[in-house]
Design an enzyme around this catalytic site. Structure first.
Site, PDB file in Angstrom:
ATOM      1  N   ASP A   5       2.380  -6.189  -0.452  1.00 46.79           N
ATOM      2  CA  ASP A   5       2.096  -5.981  -1.870  1.00 46.79           C
ATOM      3  C   ASP A   5       3.176  -6.593  -2.765  1.00 46.79           C
ATOM      4  O   ASP A   5       4.363  -6.279  -2.636  1.00 46.79           O
ATOM      5  CB  ASP A   5       2.003  -4.489  -2.163  1.00 46.79           C
ATOM      6  CG  ASP A   5       0.935  -3.797  -1.327  1.00 46.79           C
ATOM      7  OD1 ASP A   5       0.345  -4.465  -0.458  1.00 46.79           O
ATOM      8  OD2 ASP A   5       0.691  -2.605  -1.557  1.00 46.79           O
ATOM      9  N   ASP A  36      -0.891   3.378   2.795  1.00 43.58           N
ATOM     10  CA  ASP A  36      -1.779   2.444   3.488  1.00 43.58           C
ATOM     11  C   ASP A  36      -1.017   1.415   4.309  1.00 43.58           C
ATOM     12  O   ASP A  36      -1.630   0.630   5.039  1.00 43.58           O
ATOM     13  CB  ASP A  36      -2.720   1.749   2.494  1.00 43.58           C
ATOM     14  CG  ASP A  36      -1.999   1.061   1.350  1.00 43.58           C
ATOM     15  OD1 ASP A  36      -1.005   1.616   0.857  1.00 43.58           O
ATOM     16  OD2 ASP A  36      -2.440  -0.027   0.925  1.00 43.58           O
ATOM     17  N   HIS A  37       0.307   1.425   4.223  1.00 48.25           N
ATOM     18  CA  HIS A  37       1.123   0.490   5.000  1.00 48.25           C
ATOM     19  C   HIS A  37       1.928   1.170   6.105  1.00 48.25           C
ATOM     20  O   HIS A  37       2.646   0.479   6.835  1.00 48.25           O
ATOM     21  CB  HIS A  37       2.067  -0.273   4.071  1.00 48.25           C
ATOM     22  CG  HIS A  37       1.352  -1.174   3.123  1.00 48.25           C
ATOM     23  ND1 HIS A  37       1.202  -2.532   3.335  1.00 48.25           N
ATOM     24  CD2 HIS A  37       0.699  -0.899   1.961  1.00 48.25           C
ATOM     25  CE1 HIS A  37       0.501  -3.058   2.343  1.00 48.25           C
ATOM     26  NE2 HIS A  37       0.189  -2.085   1.495  1.00 48.25           N
ATOM     27  N   HIS A  74       7.204  -5.488  -6.168  1.00 46.69           N
ATOM     28  CA  HIS A  74       6.207  -4.417  -6.154  1.00 46.69           C
ATOM     29  C   HIS A  74       6.794  -3.187  -6.849  1.00 46.69           C
ATOM     30  O   HIS A  74       7.923  -3.209  -7.343  1.00 46.69           O
ATOM     31  CB  HIS A  74       5.798  -4.120  -4.708  1.00 46.69           C
ATOM     32  CG  HIS A  74       4.568  -3.289  -4.573  1.00 46.69           C
ATOM     33  ND1 HIS A  74       3.433  -3.498  -5.336  1.00 46.69           N
ATOM     34  CD2 HIS A  74       4.277  -2.237  -3.760  1.00 46.69           C
ATOM     35  CE1 HIS A  74       2.512  -2.620  -4.992  1.00 46.69           C
ATOM     36  NE2 HIS A  74       3.009  -1.841  -4.044  1.00 46.69           N
ATOM     37  N   HIS A  93      -5.824  -7.187   2.540  1.00 47.88           N
ATOM     38  CA  HIS A  93      -5.494  -6.088   1.622  1.00 47.88           C
ATOM     39  C   HIS A  93      -6.480  -6.051   0.453  1.00 47.88           C
ATOM     40  O   HIS A  93      -6.099  -5.943  -0.707  1.00 47.88           O
ATOM     41  CB  HIS A  93      -4.044  -6.248   1.124  1.00 47.88           C
ATOM     42  CG  HIS A  93      -3.464  -4.988   0.553  1.00 47.88           C
ATOM     43  ND1 HIS A  93      -3.454  -4.738  -0.799  1.00 47.88           N
ATOM     44  CD2 HIS A  93      -2.866  -3.918   1.134  1.00 47.88           C
ATOM     45  CE1 HIS A  93      -2.872  -3.564  -1.029  1.00 47.88           C
ATOM     46  NE2 HIS A  93      -2.508  -3.047   0.141  1.00 47.88           N
ATOM     47  N   HIS A  98       6.747  -1.432   3.198  1.00 43.13           N
ATOM     48  CA  HIS A  98       7.138  -0.391   2.247  1.00 43.13           C
ATOM     49  C   HIS A  98       6.400   0.882   2.625  1.00 43.13           C
ATOM     50  O   HIS A  98       5.538   0.877   3.515  1.00 43.13           O
ATOM     51  CB  HIS A  98       6.851  -0.819   0.812  1.00 43.13           C
ATOM     52  CG  HIS A  98       5.408  -1.034   0.482  1.00 43.13           C
ATOM     53  ND1 HIS A  98       4.636  -2.043   1.048  1.00 43.13           N
ATOM     54  CD2 HIS A  98       4.572  -0.365  -0.366  1.00 43.13           C
ATOM     55  CE1 HIS A  98       3.416  -1.990   0.553  1.00 43.13           C
ATOM     56  NE2 HIS A  98       3.340  -0.976  -0.299  1.00 43.13           N
ATOM     57  N   HIS A 154       4.289   2.980   0.932  1.00 39.59           N
ATOM     58  CA  HIS A 154       3.003   3.443   0.438  1.00 39.59           C
ATOM     59  C   HIS A 154       2.129   3.727   1.663  1.00 39.59           C
ATOM     60  O   HIS A 154       2.192   3.003   2.665  1.00 39.59           O
ATOM     61  CB  HIS A 154       2.349   2.400  -0.464  1.00 39.59           C
ATOM     62  CG  HIS A 154       2.895   2.412  -1.858  1.00 39.59           C
ATOM     63  ND1 HIS A 154       2.839   1.313  -2.686  1.00 39.59           N
ATOM     64  CD2 HIS A 154       3.500   3.401  -2.585  1.00 39.59           C
ATOM     65  CE1 HIS A 154       3.389   1.619  -3.856  1.00 39.59           C
ATOM     66  NE2 HIS A 154       3.795   2.877  -3.816  1.00 39.59           N
TER      67      HIS A 154
END
EC number: 3.1.26.11
Length: 306
Positions: free
Chosen positions: A208, A67-68, A141, A266, A63, A65
């Site tokens: 997530d 941090d990914h 999520h 994570h 996804h 976000h």
């Protein structure tokens, strides 16, 4: 035999810490490099891991976000700089196409590598080719998020003593594989009588999510289940409100799936000691490890598995 291992390039969640970089995970398998969720600083993590970024052949974004995915642009630029000649396949939720483009074209550079995009707009098999079958499922999520299951093909293994007893050798072995039976000295030999099917190994990558059936489906009988566990059970209320899992929940999902090994990752920056995650999950699922940066988690092929 090609190496088969998971290498942790980062295991922190939203923000890095002094000890943990934002997440990034590399599976080296069947002469390919599968890179999952490259967060900020992933390119540098390859240097510390003493791994050439050119091993990467496929990049998966669960996804968008930050941090990914913040490391995606720099990884593509690095592969471009290194003049890789193999295609770079990129898999991501189709709803995030505009974010993929922003990351890919966010700076000025002359792209010469061959990037093959695979925007995923439905669950199920995304691609099925010689090395792997790639499957995606929607996770639970806050934004469109995909979990992944990668499976290698089944292979036929001959049973040496039965091959010898049947008097089989040389080119006729290829005939047996092709035609499913051969005749030797008047006797018909069937492939099923002198061989077995070795089921291809699978791995699951769970980003997530709250606990859900998709997690169990993706991780069913997986050799390695790489799974987010952002919080410990004492902060279950935070896990619920932010749509994440605790270590205990991840272990419960791994147990339900029948996974062979669980690697937790994570971790929230609030936790200094990731071993607490291992201890919490280990009460439910014994073969568990809390991810450590630059550590390798091998999953060697078991030649006798059936």
């Amino acid at each position: 035999m090609s190496c088969r291992e998971l290498i942790i390039l980062g295991c922190s969640s939203q923000q890095p810490t002094r000890m943990r970089n934002q997440g990034a995970y590399l599976f080296r398998w069947n002469n390919e490099g599968l890179l999952f969720d490259p967060g900020e600083g992933t390119q540098r993590q390859f240097i510390f891991a003493n791994i050439a970024p050119t091993v990467v052949s496929r990049i998966f974004i669960s996804h968008f976000h930050g941090d990914h995915c913040l490391g995606l642009g720099s990884m593509l630029m690095r592969l471009n700089l290194d003049k890789v000649t193999h295609p770079i396949h990129c898999y991501y939720p189709a709803s995030g196409k505009k974010y993929f483009d922003r990351l890919r074209y966010g700076t000025i550079y002359h792209e010469t590598i061959h990037v093959v995009e695979h925007p995923v707009d439905k669950e199920g098999i995304v691609e099925d080719f010689g090395n792997f079958r790639i499957e995606a499922r929607k996770l639970d999520h806050l934004v469109d998020t995909l979990g992944w299951r990668i499976t290698e093909p089944d292979t036929i293994k001959f049973i040496p003593e039965k091959i010898k007893a049947a008097g089989l050798r040389g080119p006729i072995m290829q005939d047996l594989l092709r035609d499913d039976h051969v005749t030797v000295n008047g006797n018909t030999i069937y492939l099923k009588d002198v061989s077995y099917v070795r089921k291809g190994d699978s791995i699951a990558v769970i980003a997530d999510t709250l606990p859900c059936q998709s997690v169990v489906d993706l991780a069913k009988d997986a050799r390695i289940m790489l799974c987010e566990s952002t919080y410990l059970e004492e902060h279950l209320h935070l896990a619920k409100s932010h749509y994440h899992m605790t270590a205990k929940q991840a272990a419960t999902q791994a147990l339900a799936a029948g996974a062979q090994q669980l690697v937790l990752t994570h971790f929230s920056a609030r936790y200094l000691n990731s071993k607490e995650f291992e201890l919490e999950a280990g009460k439910i699922f014994p073969n568990v490890a809390a991810a450590e940066e630059f550590r390798s988690y091998p999953f060697p092929k078991n030649p006798s598995s059936k």
